[in-house]
Design an enzyme around this catalytic site. Structure first.
Site, PDB file in Angstrom:
ATOM      1  N   ARG A   1      -0.103   6.236  -6.965  1.00 33.75           N
ATOM      2  CA  ARG A   1      -1.347   6.928  -7.207  1.00 33.75           C
ATOM      3  C   ARG A   1      -1.352   8.312  -7.041  1.00 33.75           C
ATOM      4  O   ARG A   1      -2.124   9.239  -7.761  1.00 33.75           O
ATOM      5  CB  ARG A   1      -2.383   6.208  -6.219  1.00 33.75           C
ATOM      6  CG  ARG A   1      -2.844   4.902  -6.732  1.00 33.75           C
ATOM      7  CD  ARG A   1      -3.624   4.226  -5.421  1.00 33.75           C
ATOM      8  NE  ARG A   1      -4.818   4.965  -5.160  1.00 33.75           N
ATOM      9  CZ  ARG A   1      -5.113   5.056  -4.220  1.00 33.75           C
ATOM     10  NH1 ARG A   1      -4.421   4.630  -3.074  1.00 33.75           N
ATOM     11  NH2 ARG A   1      -6.115   5.830  -3.688  1.00 33.75           N
TER      12      ARG A   1
ATOM     13  N   ASP B   1       0.723  -1.321  -0.058  1.00 30.69           N
ATOM     14  CA  ASP B   1       0.128   0.030   0.031  1.00 30.69           C
ATOM     15  C   ASP B   1       0.852   1.311   0.151  1.00 30.69           C
ATOM     16  O   ASP B   1       0.539   2.303  -0.923  1.00 30.69           O
ATOM     17  CB  ASP B   1      -0.783   0.178   1.367  1.00 30.69           C
ATOM     18  CG  ASP B   1      -1.782   1.172   1.369  1.00 30.69           C
ATOM     19  OD1 ASP B   1      -2.358   1.590   0.372  1.00 30.69           O
ATOM     20  OD2 ASP B   1      -1.559   2.077   2.096  1.00 30.69           O
TER      21      ASP B   1
ATOM     22  N   SER C   1      -6.666   0.477   0.111  1.00 29.20           N
ATOM     23  CA  SER C   1      -5.532   1.247   1.009  1.00 29.20           C
ATOM     24  C   SER C   1      -5.701   1.177   2.211  1.00 29.20           C
ATOM     25  O   SER C   1      -4.869   0.913   3.238  1.00 29.20           O
ATOM     26  CB  SER C   1      -5.153   2.591   0.075  1.00 29.20           C
ATOM     27  OG  SER C   1      -4.235   3.293   0.861  1.00 29.20           O
TER      28      SER C   1
END
Length: 428
Positions: free
Chosen positions: A173, A166, A188
């Site tokens: 991201r 993550d 996440s």
């Protein structure tokens, strides 16, 4: 790629063409990205395909499990008491974690609260607590467990061992325009919370101008997705959609928010902060099987304050130390006489950020004493020229840009349509 069961390209193409990823594909791509076999540009393409085409509930659940599997899982079974945690999607003036954690601990439920730092207009819990002299955010798993046994409450940084996939994917991201993908947001958040090992989880999903989710329908979709992930993993999970069109409380800024949190623990504080703290505390206690406990009594009798002081001392902090204050202040007056109908949360958050309370990049420092104090909230009567906001900063050259952020953020005498503090409750 020799010896690998899949190629990243075939998985990207499958999701690009709105296909469903198999469990084996998901397990492999998450693990391979964490190992460096799948390149950043390939995972970027997959993240964009997920944003555009989504995932079904089974895919999201498997993606979350795959991220958890890249790291360790904590276990609090040895504590001998129930555990509960809270996660907020972030907002302006959202200091609720600070009074909430010791309050729930004072009611007999252990709270292992892993928190983060602020970025942009939303402040971070760790930044706030680091304004307390000596307090430290980094604890080992052993230190965390020992503190939960002794105090029942801990607020600290998540260790590197929890869902390392993550951490890597979130950074990607953030720079590829895929932060808004609801299924990736949900996985996440929940991968870390499930790996953390808590038995119950209450999600505070913010809605409004100062929230990540501006739209109530999208916020509800995110909440439902996270609740389903928690329940599937055996974690009793409840979500509340709460208002973030106006800042919570009367402060936005690190030390300013700590001071306000201590007021709440002392039996005072702004009504909205007290109300949301108690609502979330009751949800956490119920989810942990402690429905009979009354958190309002723990605020009134001082036991929540006692738990706060013990928690701060356990992490090296001095709860009696004077909090930092900014070197410069500037007062902004009310623009007219009448009822204050709007005080935009996003604008207040950006102003606090520009004053030094927030950061543009993760490595930027923050000013402990900077921020904004609100002298009135929507619904209050104001007089033209009376103090409405006080801006705090160590660098007076920051005032001009902070004031620019507040342009058009304040309405007096216009139509008012504020969100209710609790917009919706979503349970499994």
């Amino acid at each position: 790629m020799t010896g690998e069961p899949f190629s990243a390209v075939e998985i990207i193409i499958a999701k690009r063409d709105n296909g469903r990823l198999t469990d084996e594909q998901i397990d492999w791509v998450v693990d391979a990205y964490t190992r460096g076999v799948v390149a950043d540009e390939q995972m970027s393409a997959l993240a964009m395909a997920i944003l555009l085409n989504g995932m079904d509930p089974e895919e999201v659940s498997r993606w979350t499990s795959a991220m958890i599997a890249t790291g360790e899982r904590m276990d609090f079974a040895s504590l001998g008491r129930p555990t509960a945690d809270k996660h907020s999607t972030g907002g302006v003036g959202d200091k609720i974690t600070l009074p909430l954690v010791p309050l729930v601990a004072a009611c007999g439920v252990a709270v292992p609260q892993l928190s983060g730092r602020g970025l942009g207009h939303t402040a971070g819990t760790l930044d706030k607590l680091e304004s307390i002299r000596g307090w430290r955010a980094l604890l080992s798993n052993t230190e965390m467990l020992d503190q939960l046994r002794d105090v029942g409450a801990v607020i600290c940084a998540a260790g590197d061992g929890l869902a390392p996939a993550d951490r890597k994917l979130y950074a990607l991201r953030d720079v590829t325009g895929t932060v808004e993908a609801i299924h990736l947001i949900a996985s996440s958040i929940m991968s870390k919370k499930i790996a953390e090992g808590t038995g119950a989880l209450v999600l505070d999903v913010k809605v409004g101008s100062g929230a990540f989710m501006k739209d109530a329908s999208r916020a509800a979709e995110l909440a439902r997705t996270m609740v389903a992930l928690g329940e599937d993993a055996g974690v009793r999970t409840v979500a509340l959609l709460t208002a973030m069109d106006t800042p919570l409380g009367r402060t936005a800024g690190n030390a300013l928010e700590v001071a306000e949190s201590v007021e709440v623990l002392a039996g005072g504080g702004p009504p909205d902060v007290v109300e949301l703290t108690l609502v979330l505390a009751r949800e956490m206690l119920t989810a942990a099987g402690m429905e009979g406990a009354d958190p309002a009594e723990r605020l009134a009798d001082g036991s929540a304050m006692d738990a706060w002081r013990r928690m701060i001392r356990a992490q090296g902090g001095d709860p009696a130390a004077r909090l930092p204050t900014a070197r410069h202040t500037e007062v902004l007056p009310a623009p007219a006489t009448g009822v204050l109908t709007r005080l935009d949360a996003l604008a207040i958050g950006v102003a606090a950020w520009r004053l030094g309370a927030g950061r543009a990049r993760k490595e930027d420092p923050v000013q402990a004493g900077s921020g904004v104090v609100l002298h009135a909230k929507p619904g209050d009567d104001v007089r033209a020229g009376q103090p409405l906001l006080t801006l705090h900063t160590d660098e007076p050259e920051r005032f001009a840009r902070a004031i620019d952020a507040l342009e058009g953020a304040i309405d007096v005498g216009g139509p008012a349509d504020p969100l209710p503090l609790i917009v919706e409750r979503i349970a499994g």
